[in-house]
Motif scaffolding. Structure first.
Motif: not given
Length: 315
Positions: A83-87, A97-102, A108-113, A269-271
């Protein structure tokens, strides 16, 4: 399992209150492998996958100052993690914004974000409330100084804030006398070039700007009321507000249970919902905080609840 946290520099963490640190500590206590990188480390090249070119595997020392040690460092493909946790903390600027596109390409390559990159883009923290007018107070979003003046004439006591602010930055109150309204609007909307948000002042702010955490659609049973101090109108902790944990009110729970399942279904997942009195004022999705304050004051382990939810999503 391997968890990659995309966050601000580890060296900048204030571990006594940092929510990302609390997540890492709980994950490590369960035997998960904790890695970290910064958004600037994300790279994609045609024919390859999105990688963190300088990812660091860390171990937590339990010390206040040198709270982590680097066990390994190198390139890590995001799809090779569990899993990748964007914090990354706000502001939600062009680079975020650009980071969210990466991160979306990594998906699409299979990561869970988590939170889902598309959902981060679709829920700007000030504007996301527009979808739920039944829960918000009188609100205006505009570039027009004339529209702001009309809103002030109707409501008399108003709050003005930039759409990309964080931590209470750039928030102004204008009372019935309208003092400095023109100057404040010019400052915030850059002579009509930028939109701003205007809301009716809610006197309940003296009892706190409540942060209600929602994890995978379910509200945490305690919120953190961030109470303005002295002559300050802002309750944000970054602006000197005092954080007081308290049980959710019936209205807090009503808002959280109405929005929670909708937002969770979109990959959030977290709000963090901000509530003043009975009114929803913001929906925070980029890097919601207040885990440690709530846990320390109530004994309810918010980080445990979060990692439980993350593990359940990954089954």
């Amino acid at each position: 399992m391997t968890l990659l946290f995309v966050a601000d520099p580890l060296e900048s963490f204030k571990t006594h209150k940092d929510t990302t640190f609390a997540m890492m500590r709980e994950a490590a206590s369960r035997g998960h492998h904790v890695w970290a990188c910064e958004p600037a480390d994300l790279v994609w090249v045609r024919g390859a996958r999105v990688v963190a070119r300088r990812a660091r595997a860390i171990t937590l020392t339990g010390q206040a100052e040198r709270w982590f040690e680097v066990a390994a460092e190198g390139e890590l493909a995001l799809a090779d993690t569990r899993a990748v946790i964007m914090r990354k903390d706000p502001p939600f600027d062009s680079e975020y914004f650009y980071a969210t596109h990466l991160l979306g390409q990594a998906e699409r390559e299979g990561a869970r974000v988590f939170n889902k990159p598309a959902a981060l883009r679709d829920h700007p923290e000030k504007l996301a409330i527009l979808e739920f007018p039944q829960f918000i107070g009188p609100t205006l979003v505009t570039r027009s100084a004339e529209a702001v003046r009309a809103f002030h004439a109707e409501h008399q006591d108003i709050i003005l804030k930039p759409l990309d602010g964080m931590g209470g930055m750039g928030i102004f109150r204008v009372g019935p006398d309208g003092l400095n309204l023109g100057s404040i609007v010019e400052t915030l909307n850059q002579d009509g070039a930028q939109s701003l948000m205007v809301q009716k002042y809610l006197p309940e702010i003296v009892h706190g700007d409540k942060r209600v955490l929602v994890i995978d659609g379910e509200p945490v049973p305690f919120c953190l009321a961030r109470i303005p101090q002295g002559s300050e109108i802002r309750g944000n902790l970054a602006a000197g507000g005092k954080g007081v944990a308290q049980p959710l009110s019936p209205r807090d729970r009503e808002i959280a249970t109405a929005l929670g399942p909708i937002l969770a279904a979109r990959g959030l997942l977290l709000v963090g919902l901000d509530v003043i009195g009975d009114s929803l004022t913001e929906i925070n999705v980029t890097s919601p905080t207040c885990f440690q304050e709530i846990t320390q004051q109530t004994g309810f382990d918010v980080a445990k609840r979060f990692i439980d939810a993350l593990e359940a999503r990954l089954k």
